[in-house]
Design an enzyme around this catalytic site. Structure first.
Site, PDB file in Angstrom:
ATOM      1  N   THR A   3       0.878  -1.181   0.000  1.00 37.03           N
ATOM      2  CA  THR A   3       0.000   0.000   0.000  1.00 37.03           C
ATOM      3  C   THR A   3       0.913   1.227   0.000  1.00 37.03           C
ATOM      4  O   THR A   3       1.343   1.658  -1.053  1.00 37.03           O
ATOM      5  CB  THR A   3      -0.974  -0.020   1.189  1.00 37.03           C
ATOM      6  OG1 THR A   3      -0.255  -0.278   2.379  1.00 37.03           O
ATOM      7  CG2 THR A   3      -2.027  -1.087   0.989  1.00 37.03           C
ATOM      8  N   LYS A  23       3.582  -7.082   3.757  1.00 39.21           N
ATOM      9  CA  LYS A  23       3.375  -5.658   3.546  1.00 39.21           C
ATOM     10  C   LYS A  23       3.287  -4.980   4.894  1.00 39.21           C
ATOM     11  O   LYS A  23       3.055  -5.613   5.899  1.00 39.21           O
ATOM     12  CB  LYS A  23       2.128  -5.361   2.735  1.00 39.21           C
ATOM     13  CG  LYS A  23       0.847  -5.489   3.541  1.00 39.21           C
ATOM     14  CD  LYS A  23      -0.284  -4.701   2.959  1.00 39.21           C
ATOM     15  CE  LYS A  23      -0.070  -3.225   3.075  1.00 39.21           C
ATOM     16  NZ  LYS A  23      -0.151  -2.677   4.450  1.00 39.21           N
ATOM     17  N   THR A  38      -1.941  -1.734   8.435  1.00 39.76           N
ATOM     18  CA  THR A  38      -2.312  -3.133   8.281  1.00 39.76           C
ATOM     19  C   THR A  38      -1.063  -3.912   7.933  1.00 39.76           C
ATOM     20  O   THR A  38      -0.310  -3.522   7.050  1.00 39.76           O
ATOM     21  CB  THR A  38      -3.373  -3.342   7.191  1.00 39.76           C
ATOM     22  OG1 THR A  38      -4.629  -2.933   7.703  1.00 39.76           O
ATOM     23  CG2 THR A  38      -3.487  -4.815   6.814  1.00 39.76           C
ATOM     24  N   GLU A  58       6.140   4.149   8.735  1.00 45.14           N
ATOM     25  CA  GLU A  58       5.932   5.456   8.107  1.00 45.14           C
ATOM     26  C   GLU A  58       6.870   6.518   8.644  1.00 45.14           C
ATOM     27  O   GLU A  58       6.862   6.833   9.830  1.00 45.14           O
ATOM     28  CB  GLU A  58       4.503   5.907   8.306  1.00 45.14           C
ATOM     29  CG  GLU A  58       3.628   5.334   7.230  1.00 45.14           C
ATOM     30  CD  GLU A  58       2.208   5.742   7.389  1.00 45.14           C
ATOM     31  OE1 GLU A  58       1.857   6.230   8.465  1.00 45.14           O
ATOM     32  OE2 GLU A  58       1.449   5.563   6.433  1.00 45.14           O
ATOM     33  N   ASN A  79       0.416  11.241   8.313  1.00 49.86           N
ATOM     34  CA  ASN A  79      -0.810  10.909   9.037  1.00 49.86           C
ATOM     35  C   ASN A  79      -1.703  12.087   9.360  1.00 49.86           C
ATOM     36  O   ASN A  79      -2.825  11.901   9.819  1.00 49.86           O
ATOM     37  CB  ASN A  79      -0.458  10.145  10.311  1.00 49.86           C
ATOM     38  CG  ASN A  79       0.008   8.745   9.985  1.00 49.86           C
ATOM     39  OD1 ASN A  79      -0.762   7.962   9.448  1.00 49.86           O
ATOM     40  ND2 ASN A  79       1.266   8.450  10.246  1.00 49.86           N
ATOM     41  N   SER A 124      -8.886  20.560   5.377  1.00 51.31           N
ATOM     42  CA  SER A 124      -9.574  21.856   5.414  1.00 51.31           C
ATOM     43  C   SER A 124      -9.072  22.758   4.305  1.00 51.31           C
ATOM     44  O   SER A 124      -8.096  22.462   3.648  1.00 51.31           O
ATOM     45  CB  SER A 124      -9.332  22.515   6.754  1.00 51.31           C
ATOM     46  OG  SER A 124      -7.938  22.590   6.991  1.00 51.31           O
TER      47      SER A 124
END
EC number: 2.3.1.35
Lengths: 393, 393
Positions: free
Chosen positions: B145, B171, B182, B265, B388, B393
């Site tokens: 992903t 993954k 995940t 990440e 994240n 906005s």
């Protein structure tokens, strides 16, 4: 601005504990012995002032003074740190004509370094001489470290036709870069209360307030809250009036606790996580803390992102018991999740404006019982990383 | 590059589950029924494929195929999601001539949306037709992903003079922006093993590897690890050889687990937190997880900051039992803390170079017993927040 409780005097001086020249040593003296209580960090590494304050209070729950320095935490300093801490109480006590055993210490700042005792010796007489020349606002300012603003909350209440005053000062859940969070607070009251009653009201108020806020889940070696009640108002609080005093005390600490989260390092949001319908309060707390500590939820709030999935995932890994299909998640009043699925509301649109505000409420109903809990948490932001990742290379 | 285990074929196609055109549907078929085991998320919200895979395996621990889609998680999708998941197994099973009950599903992607069943219907025959045209490397790539690189680990071992092969694909702990982490993994082996022995080796290997890594502590609704052993090598592993196979299996999963943290990440570091001397292994784990999840420790590692104070504070609030003066903290081989105080080493200088590397080891000795635990954790970086906190906005 309301007046400070009667019978307390304040002093702040620049002792030179910090690099910049600013008040870094602060003293409160009560004209008469005050009923005193304390709540301390649960960290297994306890700073010397925490150990000494705990000893003083357990010997006798009475205090005449509180002395707080910023710039040096006196934590992880071994036997020398303990001796130094006791010496500072002797110095301050002698300068003020108060027994050292009735002085309560707290420290915040860099850990692992011994106190600069020469600076304490030089500053103690000046500190005593300044008594009465400063206010509780000055006190709140002197104990700041990386706090963006001083934290003060005041409250008056009438008991038996006479005014009783409360004031609380706190410094922040903003960390001491580059060390760790230290939360210090002192609340003063001019009512007379028995040690047993004051202890009970105080612990209950701390549990409902300071124990229910989180910036990053890290607790320090120095966290301390003191409460002193000196009776200078002439009012003795007992019987049914104790509940009124407890409510006022909780209100003061709640406002300080809110400010701690508001001023959490880099924080742009105060997230109020309200959990209900848990099997018991402990499970509700587990859910609230898992959500409030979730890096993914905290970054989503920073990003103004109505990300129900991250909230639901945090609820799901909290360890609490519930049926997935009974959970309802509501963000700023907009229902995001029910019956095991997202609702069909257009919540990105509905929440665009609400998520721009500072206050964000997350309601989580578990449908499994009557347990509930409420936690205030900050978001996780670029400035948090800036402040805490201090490149040395 | 070593060969893949015998008797497994791979296929990947672009079904259109994702915005960009790339393979997003991946299939493994074993020529013969394989002994199969699975480990799943402990999150109370479980995705439909997790529920279905668990059902299939508990009915009979045998599988012919694994099918994984990326782009849609089929989590929080209610009864319709369950029906859809079962339908996908029918589609794939029919296309391949395999009973649906012997196909194991896993999904990763956006949660809360129903599967695009039209795309599944269109893609299933193409997927079956592609079998054998792809490799396990293609498989690892199709299940990605936000992963920065495909994750593959291979291992050969000789048993009774014959080569047994293992390959694992995974993954990442890299989250699916804007949803949640995940972790999916499949490990294949061409030995023959009884279901009981395979289950035991597999659970043990997962516990020693995937269960000991953390990026941000958030676990997803979809986390799944499958292990298939099909016997195509002609070697039956039993008796004392099982330990050899278990060691190889653990090695494969350990290398994948390392890659998951490496590719967490925004991660720039792989922090190995080694705790020893705890009262028991559970307390050692509590210490390792408190340190590995501490935002302050994680930002310090990102900042290449030899910040013993943050490590000590995390140890102190872990809830583990020890005497403060017995704790020794060592960072990249340099002793930072002993006897309740920082050591007098010039660790900023000593650690300047080591902290620039990707691998950082934190050794924590508690001096209270023989319990130990090891955890791999990522650091907390600006890029984590970037990824994240997706401003809407």
């Amino acid at each position: 601005m309301s007046a400070s409780p009667k019978g307390f005097r304040f002093a702040t001086v620049s002792a030179g504990f910090r690099k910049e020249a600013r008040p870094d040593l602060a003293l409160i003296v009560s004209d008469t012995p005050a009923t005193a209580a304390g709540v301390f960090t649960t960290n297994r590494f306890q700073a010397a002032p925490v150990v000494v304050a705990r000893e003083n209070l357990s010997a006798r729950p009475v205090a005449r003074a509180v002395v707080i320095n910023s710039g040096q935490a006196n934590a992880c300093t071994g036997d020398e740190g303990m001796t130094n801490c006791r010496t500072t109480l002797d110095l301050v006590g002698k300068a003020c004509g108060i027994p050292a055993a009735e002085v309560l210490p707290a420290s915040t700042g860099v850990i692992g370094a011994q106190l600069h005792m020469d600076k304490w010796r030089e500053a103690a007489p000046r500190l005593a001489a300044a008594l009465g020349q400063n206010t509780h606002h000055d006190f709140a300012r002197a104990i700041m470290t990386t706090d963006a603003f001083p934290k003060v909350a005041e409250r008056e209440l009438a008991i038996a036709g006479t005014t009783v005053r409360l004031v609380g000062m706190a410094k922040g859940a903003g960390m001491i870069c580059p060390n760790m969070a230290t939360m210090l607070s002192v609340v003063l009251c001019d009512a007379a209360v028995t040690p047993e009653a004051w202890q009970r009201l105080f612990l209950d108020a701390v549990d409902r307030t300071f124990n229910r806020v989180t910036v990053d889940g890290d607790t320090s070696t120095n966290d301390t809250v003191f409460g002193l009640a000196n009776g200078a108002s002439g009012v003795t609080v007992e019987g049914e009036d104790l509940a009124k005093l407890g409510e006022a005390l909780t209100d003061v600490l709640a406002r300080l606790a809110y400010m701690l989260v508001q001023d959490g390092e880099g924080a742009t949001k105060v997230m109020r996580v309200k959990v209900s319908g848990a099997v018991d309060d402990a499970e509700a707390e587990a859910v609230a803390r898992t959500v409030g500590h979730s890096q993914l939820v905290k970054t989503a709030m920073y990003g103004r992102d109505a990300n129900w999935g991250r909230i639901v995932a945090a609820v799901g890994r909290s360890g609490a018991s519930f049926k997935a299909e009974d959970v309802v998640v509501t963000l700023c009043g907009v229902e995001l999740f029910r019956n095991g699925q997202p609702t069909d509301l257009d919540f990105d649109t509905l929440l665009r404006e609400p998520l721009k505000g500072r206050d964000v409420t997350v309601d989580i109903e578990l449908g499994a019982g009557t347990g509930h809990y409420e936690l205030l948490a900050s978001d996780l932001t670029h400035d948090y990383v800036n402040c805490n990742a201090d490149y040395r290379s």
